[in-house]
Structure formats: structure tokens, C-alpha cells
Motif scaffolding. Structure first.
Motif, PDB file in Angstrom:
ATOM      1  N   HIS A 102       8.563  -7.106   0.998  1.00 41.51           N
ATOM      2  CA  HIS A 102       9.294  -6.146   0.331  1.00 41.51           C
ATOM      3  C   HIS A 102       7.974  -4.295   0.308  1.00 41.51           C
ATOM      4  O   HIS A 102       7.088  -4.497  -0.605  1.00 41.51           O
ATOM      5  N   PRO A 103       8.009  -4.010   1.237  1.00 40.63           N
ATOM      6  CA  PRO A 103       7.317  -2.525   1.371  1.00 40.63           C
ATOM      7  C   PRO A 103       6.892  -1.854   0.419  1.00 40.63           C
ATOM      8  O   PRO A 103       5.791  -1.664   0.846  1.00 40.63           O
ATOM      9  N   TRP A 104       8.293  -1.761  -0.278  1.00 45.87           N
ATOM     10  CA  TRP A 104       8.063  -0.526  -1.779  1.00 45.87           C
ATOM     11  C   TRP A 104       7.376  -1.189  -2.272  1.00 45.87           C
ATOM     12  O   TRP A 104       5.947  -0.577  -3.469  1.00 45.87           O
ATOM     13  N   VAL A 105       6.719  -2.684  -2.845  1.00 46.45           N
ATOM     14  CA  VAL A 105       5.592  -3.354  -3.333  1.00 46.45           C
ATOM     15  C   VAL A 105       4.436  -3.524  -2.803  1.00 46.45           C
ATOM     16  O   VAL A 105       3.870  -4.365  -3.870  1.00 46.45           O
ATOM     17  N   ASN A 106       4.291  -3.817  -1.365  1.00 49.41           N
ATOM     18  CA  ASN A 106       3.083  -4.207  -0.782  1.00 49.41           C
ATOM     19  C   ASN A 106       2.157  -3.485  -0.192  1.00 49.41           C
ATOM     20  O   ASN A 106       2.388  -2.378   0.795  1.00 49.41           O
ATOM     21  N   PRO A 107       0.909  -2.857  -1.023  1.00 49.86           N
ATOM     22  CA  PRO A 107       0.221  -2.593   0.038  1.00 49.86           C
ATOM     23  C   PRO A 107      -0.351  -2.419   1.446  1.00 49.86           C
ATOM     24  O   PRO A 107       0.278  -3.995   1.989  1.00 49.86           O
ATOM     25  N   PRO A 108      -0.267  -1.218   2.032  1.00 44.64           N
ATOM     26  CA  PRO A 108      -1.163  -0.366   1.330  1.00 44.64           C
ATOM     27  C   PRO A 108       0.398   0.441   1.098  1.00 44.64           C
ATOM     28  O   PRO A 108       0.793   0.901   1.822  1.00 44.64           O
ATOM     29  N   PHE A 109      -0.052   1.416   0.114  1.00 45.42           N
ATOM     30  CA  PHE A 109       1.172   2.377   0.046  1.00 45.42           C
ATOM     31  C   PHE A 109       0.807   3.652   0.100  1.00 45.42           C
ATOM     32  O   PHE A 109       0.202   4.294  -0.562  1.00 45.42           O
ATOM     33  N   ASP A 110       0.778   3.452   1.261  1.00 42.79           N
ATOM     34  CA  ASP A 110       0.876   5.481   2.553  1.00 42.79           C
ATOM     35  C   ASP A 110       1.865   5.887   2.250  1.00 42.79           C
ATOM     36  O   ASP A 110       1.997   7.021   2.791  1.00 42.79           O
TER      37      ASP A 110
END
Length: 332
Positions: A102-110
Motif C-alpha cells: 500500500h504505497p500511501w502508508v509505506n515509506p519512503p513518503f516522496d
């Protein structure tokens, strides 16, 4: 050059299994945080209150003789209780663990949070890779096993995902949701992808194991054509379903009755599908987290769905399988 996972495979890529493997079923669980599916995506507005309920589910699966595959995302992989519950089952070889991004809760948050960016495959390749590798490494550290199976959150594969999975040593992708189209939201279109397992690459190092969704009814062979027409006639599927002509059945307890699922199982088995892939989301294991399980009665229905489906699979001589068993029996 091999086609990306977002496109149907090249001819001749259908996977074959050793004699005696028969027809099997794999239970996958999108093991993830609770969040508002109808609301905007956020970095931090989610919960993990259902995690203790995973223990009951695992015990239930063991009673059925089923080894579930927990496809865990970042909030789950970094939660001590989730790691303990799932890790105990994995160490006892009564469950397996895989990756779900789930990219929105998975770092890095770029990246900017958006519907389009909720499909990891839409991210810049270096960012998709960075998020994936951070999660893969975290899972390996937390569960002390190498995860060999992947599902993109929201089924969000991208043109570079296959290469990323091969580089990371992932043996199976199970992100393709055949007979579904997410392009209206910026995601992939899987309407032309097969239901049968297939090799993604010519070297046969990455196996695609699509989720099982079939058409049932007198017009089931025209299901994909009807689905295209329905893009311009949104009421058509409901009308045809009520008339008993064609309906789309996904093998999930979320929004699909046990009776419907059994009809879908019959279609899949009669078509010779070697592996049926069942799926649902872990927040449904506790009431109030999804629209599918709003109260205790709904939760009872979910467990009853699993009982009835596995009883029927047993009647049809379909044994439960695992990722390890699939890899041991696929012909290369």
C-alpha cells in the motif's frame, strides 16, 4: 522483450503442473490496516484494532487443514502483535507470509497522495522499488523468512513491477484480478488476462497466479464481451444476472454468497483451472471495519462461507495448497 504484468502474457506461457498435482485451492488474505475505503487516502488515519482477530482466524484455518497466505503491508509488518500472531503460524508451517504494498502508508513518503498514486505501479520506478524493498526487507526481518509471493495493493501493477519482483527473488505475483478493469481510476485493465497461472518471463522465473473470478450463466462464454458493452450500459450486468444469463463471480466472502461461490467453483473446475485463488481483506475479521462485515452476524456469515466453500471443495476433491507446494510442482 517480455511483456509487462499489466499486459496479457505472450502465447505459450501457460504454466503446467506435475502429474498428480490435480486441482488445488490457495487462500490469500490481504493483511492490512483498517481505513475508510470510501474516503481519501491518508498516511496516518488508519487502525489495527482487528489484529487480535487474526489469531481466531488462524486457529479456524488450522481446523480446516488450510494454510493461509498472509499478504502483509507496512502497518501490519511493523505491528508487534501482528508479527507475533502471524509469525508463530509461519514458524509452525501452518501459514505463509507474502508482500502487499500500500504505497500511501509505506515509506519512503516522496509522492503526492492521490487515487492514481494509490496504484504502486503508477509511481516512478525508483520510488516503487524503494517502497517495495523497504517492505520486503521489513517482512524478512520480522518473520525471518524470505517472502516469495506478492500482491500489489489495489491490484496496482505497473510496467516495471515484473523486473522489480524478479530482482527481489519473488517467485509468484498474485496481483492480476482477471475480468476486472481499474483503468477509470488510473489503474490496470485485467479484462484480457487469463485465469490460468502463467509465466511472466521467458526464463520462467516469475509465475503469475491470478485471483479467481469467473462468469456463470447461459452467456458465460460471452462474459468478457458483455463486460465491455456494460462500460456504456452500466445497468446491463444487473439485468442479465437477474435473468440468469450471466454473472461475474469472484471467489471471496466479501460481497459474494457461499452459494454463488460454489457456482463459481464449479465453473472454474469444469474449465480445468489448476489453482483456485480465494481472497479477502483481514479487516473483515472484526465487525465494523468493512462494508462486508458490519456486525457479529456478518462475521458469522464470513466463517460460514469458508466452512461451506471448503466442504464443497473437499467434495470436489480439491485440496488446499501452499506457495511452497506450488513452486515445487510447477513445471519449468
Amino acid at each position: 522483450m517480455d511483456r509487462p504484468l499489466t499486459e496479457p502474457p505472450e502465447p505459450g506461457r501457460t504454466a503446467r503442473f506435475r502429474t498428480g498435482f490435480g486441482q488445488r485451492v490457495l487462500l490469500t488474505v490481504d493483511t492490512e490496516e483498517e481505513f475508510d475505503w470510501s474516503g481519501p487516502f491518508t498516511r496516518d488515519r488508519h487502525g489495527l484494532t482487528h489484529v487480535p482477530a487474526i489469531a481466531r482466524f488462524q486457529e479456524f484455518c488450522e481446523g480446516l487443514g488450510v494454510s493461509p497466505v498472509y499478504l502483509v503491508d507496512w502497518p501490519i509488518a511493523t505491528n508487534a502483535l501482528a508479527v507475533e500472531i502471524i509469525g508463530d503460524a509461519v514458524r509452525a508451517r501452518r501459514a505463509e507470509v507474502g508482500i502487499q504494498l500500500h504505497p500511501w502508508v509505506n515509506p519512503p513518503f516522496d509522492e503526492e497522495i492521490s487515487v492514481r498514486n494509490s496504484f504502486a505501479g503508477n509511481l516512478p520506478p525508483e520510488l516503487e522499488r524503494a517502497k517495495f524493498m523497504a517492505l520486503r526487507d521489513r517482512i524478512e526481518q520480522a518473520f525471518e523468512v524470505q517472502p516469495l509471493i506478492y500482491r500489489a495493493g489495489r491490484y496496482g501493477l505497473g510496467p516495471q513491477t515484473a523486473g522489480l519482483l524478479r530482482d527481489a527473488g519473488v517467485a509468484i505475483d498474485t496481483s492480476v484480478r482477471a475480468n476486472y478493469d481499474y483503468s477509470a481510476q488510473g489503474g490496470p485493465d485485467y479484462r484480457n488476462h487469463p485465469l490460468e497461472p502463467y509465466w511472466v518471463d521467458s526464463a520462467r522465473t516469475l509465475l503469475e497466479l491470478p485471483l479467481t473470478t469467473v462468469y456463470f450463466g447461459l452467456l458465460r462464454r460471452q462474459g468478457r464481451l458483455i463486460q465491455r458493452v456494460a462500460a456504456h450500459m452500466p445497468h446491463l450486468p444487473g439485468i442479465l444476472s437477474r435473468l440468469g444469463l450471466v454473472e461475474r463471480i469472484a471467489l471471496t466472502p466479501e460481497g459474494v454468497t457461499a452459494s454463488e461461490a460454489i457456482k463459481g467453483i464449479d465453473m472454474a473446475l469444469d474449465d480445468g483451472l489448476p489453482i483456485l485463488v480465494l481472497s479477502f481483506h483481514s479487516p473483515s475479521l472484526a465487525p465494523g471495519n468493512t462494508d462486508y462485515v458490519r456486525d457479529a452476524r456478518d462475521l458469522d456469515r464470513l466463517y460460514d462461507w469458508l466452512r461451506r466453500v471448503y466442504d464443497y471443495l473437499d467434495l470436489r476433491a480439491v485440496a488446499s495448497t501452499t506457495v511452497a507446494e506450488i513452486m515445487d510442482n510447477v513445471e519449468r
